[in-house]
Design a protein around this motif. Structure first.
Motif, PDB file in Angstrom:
ATOM      1  N   VAL A 162       0.834  -1.203   0.000  1.00 29.35           N
ATOM      2  CA  VAL A 162       0.000   0.000   0.000  1.00 29.35           C
ATOM      3  C   VAL A 162       0.871   1.256   0.000  1.00 29.35           C
ATOM      4  N   LEU A 163       1.939   1.247   0.769  1.00 26.61           N
ATOM      5  CA  LEU A 163       2.801   2.425   0.908  1.00 26.61           C
ATOM      6  C   LEU A 163       3.835   2.547  -0.210  1.00 26.61           C
ATOM      7  N   GLY A 164       3.873   1.571  -1.123  1.00 28.18           N
ATOM      8  CA  GLY A 164       4.801   1.654  -2.243  1.00 28.18           C
ATOM      9  C   GLY A 164       6.199   1.170  -1.935  1.00 28.18           C
ATOM     10  N   GLN A 165       6.394   0.549  -0.759  1.00 28.11           N
ATOM     11  CA  GLN A 165       7.713   0.009  -0.419  1.00 28.11           C
ATOM     12  C   GLN A 165       7.975  -1.308  -1.143  1.00 28.11           C
ATOM     13  N   ALA A 166       6.901  -1.949  -1.606  1.00 22.29           N
ATOM     14  CA  ALA A 166       6.991  -3.198  -2.355  1.00 22.29           C
ATOM     15  C   ALA A 166       5.833  -3.230  -3.340  1.00 22.29           C
ATOM     16  N   ASP A 167       5.854  -4.231  -4.229  1.00 19.61           N
ATOM     17  CA  ASP A 167       4.873  -4.282  -5.304  1.00 19.61           C
ATOM     18  C   ASP A 167       3.995  -5.533  -5.284  1.00 19.61           C
ATOM     19  N   ILE A 168       4.497  -6.614  -4.685  1.00 20.40           N
ATOM     20  CA  ILE A 168       3.782  -7.898  -4.707  1.00 20.40           C
ATOM     21  C   ILE A 168       3.900  -8.565  -3.341  1.00 20.40           C
ATOM     22  N   TYR A 169       2.761  -8.998  -2.816  1.00 17.13           N
ATOM     23  CA  TYR A 169       2.734  -9.833  -1.612  1.00 17.13           C
ATOM     24  C   TYR A 169       1.952 -11.084  -1.952  1.00 17.13           C
ATOM     25  N   LEU A 170       2.654 -12.180  -2.110  1.00 14.99           N
ATOM     26  CA  LEU A 170       2.052 -13.479  -2.437  1.00 14.99           C
ATOM     27  C   LEU A 170       2.320 -14.416  -1.273  1.00 14.99           C
ATOM     28  N   HIS A 171       1.234 -14.908  -0.654  1.00 16.99           N
ATOM     29  CA  HIS A 171       1.393 -15.782   0.511  1.00 16.99           C
ATOM     30  C   HIS A 171       0.635 -17.074   0.277  1.00 16.99           C
ATOM     31  N   THR A 172       1.321 -18.193   0.417  1.00 23.73           N
ATOM     32  CA  THR A 172       0.683 -19.489   0.193  1.00 23.73           C
ATOM     33  C   THR A 172       0.847 -20.427   1.384  1.00 23.73           C
ATOM     34  N   GLY A 173       1.307 -19.905   2.499  1.00 24.24           N
ATOM     35  CA  GLY A 173       1.551 -20.744   3.667  1.00 24.24           C
ATOM     36  C   GLY A 173       0.381 -20.877   4.609  1.00 24.24           C
ATOM     37  N   GLY A 174      -0.766 -20.308   4.234  1.00 28.05           N
ATOM     38  CA  GLY A 174      -1.935 -20.396   5.088  1.00 28.05           C
ATOM     39  C   GLY A 174      -2.006 -19.281   6.106  1.00 28.05           C
ATOM     40  N   GLN A 175      -3.193 -18.700   6.249  1.00 27.93           N
ATOM     41  CA  GLN A 175      -3.465 -17.685   7.256  1.00 27.93           C
ATOM     42  C   GLN A 175      -4.871 -17.929   7.797  1.00 27.93           C
ATOM     43  N   TYR A 176      -5.307 -17.043   8.675  1.00 21.90           N
ATOM     44  CA  TYR A 176      -6.679 -17.069   9.171  1.00 21.90           C
ATOM     45  C   TYR A 176      -7.336 -15.734   8.853  1.00 21.90           C
ATOM     46  N   GLU A 177      -8.633 -15.675   8.977  1.00 26.71           N
ATOM     47  CA  GLU A 177      -9.358 -14.482   8.552  1.00 26.71           C
ATOM     48  C   GLU A 177      -8.842 -13.213   9.229  1.00 26.71           C
ATOM     49  N   TRP A 178      -8.474 -13.295  10.500  1.00 30.99           N
ATOM     50  CA  TRP A 178      -7.987 -12.106  11.201  1.00 30.99           C
ATOM     51  C   TRP A 178      -6.613 -11.664  10.702  1.00 30.99           C
ATOM     52  N   ASP A 179      -5.881 -12.557  10.052  1.00 32.72           N
ATOM     53  CA  ASP A 179      -4.558 -12.195   9.535  1.00 32.72           C
ATOM     54  C   ASP A 179      -4.629 -11.236   8.363  1.00 32.72           C
ATOM     55  N   ASN A 180      -5.729 -11.276   7.593  1.00 38.06           N
ATOM     56  CA  ASN A 180      -5.720 -10.453   6.379  1.00 38.06           C
ATOM     57  C   ASN A 180      -6.993  -9.670   6.081  1.00 38.06           C
ATOM     58  N   CYS A 181      -8.039  -9.781   6.896  1.00 42.19           N
ATOM     59  CA  CYS A 181      -9.271  -9.055   6.564  1.00 42.19           C
ATOM     60  C   CYS A 181      -9.049  -7.544   6.556  1.00 42.19           C
ATOM     61  N   ALA A 182      -8.461  -7.005   7.601  1.00 40.48           N
ATOM     62  CA  ALA A 182      -8.200  -5.558   7.628  1.00 40.48           C
ATOM     63  C   ALA A 182      -7.209  -5.138   6.543  1.00 40.48           C
ATOM     64  N   PRO A 183      -6.073  -5.850   6.373  1.00 40.22           N
ATOM     65  CA  PRO A 183      -5.167  -5.484   5.277  1.00 40.22           C
ATOM     66  C   PRO A 183      -5.832  -5.527   3.909  1.00 40.22           C
ATOM     67  N   VAL A 184      -6.692  -6.520   3.672  1.00 39.95           N
ATOM     68  CA  VAL A 184      -7.381  -6.610   2.383  1.00 39.95           C
ATOM     69  C   VAL A 184      -8.293  -5.416   2.169  1.00 39.95           C
ATOM     70  N   ALA A 185      -9.040  -5.014   3.191  1.00 33.22           N
ATOM     71  CA  ALA A 185      -9.926  -3.856   3.060  1.00 33.22           C
ATOM     72  C   ALA A 185      -9.141  -2.592   2.742  1.00 33.22           C
ATOM     73  N   VAL A 186      -8.009  -2.401   3.413  1.00 33.14           N
ATOM     74  CA  VAL A 186      -7.186  -1.210   3.175  1.00 33.14           C
ATOM     75  C   VAL A 186      -6.568  -1.256   1.779  1.00 33.14           C
ATOM     76  N   ALA A 187      -6.070  -2.429   1.381  1.00 32.20           N
ATOM     77  CA  ALA A 187      -5.449  -2.566   0.066  1.00 32.20           C
ATOM     78  C   ALA A 187      -6.448  -2.345  -1.059  1.00 32.20           C
ATOM     79  N   GLN A 188      -7.643  -2.907  -0.926  1.00 28.10           N
ATOM     80  CA  GLN A 188      -8.686  -2.706  -1.936  1.00 28.10           C
ATOM     81  C   GLN A 188      -9.037  -1.231  -2.067  1.00 28.10           C
ATOM     82  N   ALA A 189      -9.173  -0.547  -0.941  1.00 27.58           N
ATOM     83  CA  ALA A 189      -9.534   0.868  -0.974  1.00 27.58           C
ATOM     84  C   ALA A 189      -8.458   1.704  -1.656  1.00 27.58           C
ATOM     85  N   ALA A 190      -7.201   1.261  -1.558  1.00 32.73           N
ATOM     86  CA  ALA A 190      -6.087   1.981  -2.186  1.00 32.73           C
ATOM     87  C   ALA A 190      -5.978   1.698  -3.677  1.00 32.73           C
ATOM     88  N   GLY A 191      -6.777   0.750  -4.187  1.00 32.85           N
ATOM     89  CA  GLY A 191      -6.752   0.450  -5.614  1.00 32.85           C
ATOM     90  C   GLY A 191      -5.855  -0.690  -6.013  1.00 32.85           C
TER      91      GLY A 191
END
Length: 250
Positions: free
Chosen positions: A176-205
């Motif tokens: 989101v801040l432009g420090q990186a371009d791709i975040y690909l995670h395949t090791g498994g997470q839970y809903e609390w690990d990414n729900c807020a980040p996903v909402a913020v990332a989507q809003a940023a385009g």
């Protein structure tokens, strides 16, 4: 809290307040490592759950630190929180940890706030960040301790630099801040690990999806989420194609 406080304002306020609790606890000394992380989780979680239940009593709540109530699945609105994402980094005195406060509506990450207390920043879906130009060369985020083979494979195809970082929230916000371009995670997470980040990332385009390109759904009976992609939209199609190529070879 006032009657006019929106969901976005509530999420931002609570994430920031939880971050302040965590910073204060760490600054007091006397605790470190896992002991500090456990204490921080408990204190931040207690405040977040108390405030959400008081201000949004009709909504459901899912927290990493609370016993799950399956009845939440029948509620269209559920707050999904991670009081301390990156417990190890927090306990080690690092800055790459976060606080997540999100609201999923009908399974969609609708509202989110991600506090990065070590950096003094809270990013929110209510005030989207303007995206910066892509890095040259591209930069791809990986775990500090267990870089996923898929991510390394994709990075090689894009000639991207690997950037190791701690928590899921810190990684997502780095895109989101432009420090990186791709975040690909395949090791498994839970809903609390990414729900807020996903909402913020989507809003940023940014592009957000599962690694097969399908949308991410929340408030499921099983809170496990196998994989996640957050990246710049112009990279998404090719990242998904290369990830699929890796899957076919594995």
């Amino acid at each position: 809290m006032t009657a006019a406080e929106t969901d976005e304002q509530l999420a931002e306020r609570l994430a920031t307040a939880a971050g302040a609790i965590l910073l204060d606890l760490r600054a007091r000394g006397g605790l470190d490592g896992k002991t500090l992380g456990k204490a921080g989780d408990e204190r931040a979680n207690a405040m977040l759950c108390r405030e959400i239940r008081a201000t949004r009593p009709a909504d459901a709540l899912l927290s990493e630190e609370e016993k799950d109530n399956p009845a939440r699945c029948s509620n269209s609105r559920v707050w999904i929180i991670d009081p301390l994402d990156g417990t190890r980094e927090y306990g080690e005195g690092r800055d790459d940890w976060a606080v997540h406060v999100a609201l999923a509506v009908d399974g969609v990450a609708t509202v989110g706030a991600v506090a990065l207390p070590g950096l003094g920043v809270t990013l929110t879906s209510g005030v989207p960040v303007a995206l910066q130009p892509a890095n040259q060369p591209l930069r791809m985020l990986v775990s500090r301790t267990r870089p996923a083979a898929e991510a390394v494979f994709v990075a090689e195809r894009f000639h991207a630099e690997l950037l190791a970082m701690g928590s899921a929230g810190a990684k997502a916000m780095a895109v989101v801040l432009g420090q990186a371009d791709i975040y690909l995670h395949t090791g498994g997470q839970y809903e609390w690990d990414n729900c807020a980040p996903v909402a913020v990332a989507q809003a940023a385009g940014l592009h957000v999806s599962r690694v097969d390109g399908s949308p991410i759904r929340y408030n499921n009976p099983d809170t496990y989420l196998p994989d996640l992609l957050i990246c710049r939209k112009e990279l998404a199609e090719e990242v998904l194609r290369v990830a699929a190529e890796y899957s076919s070879l594995a």
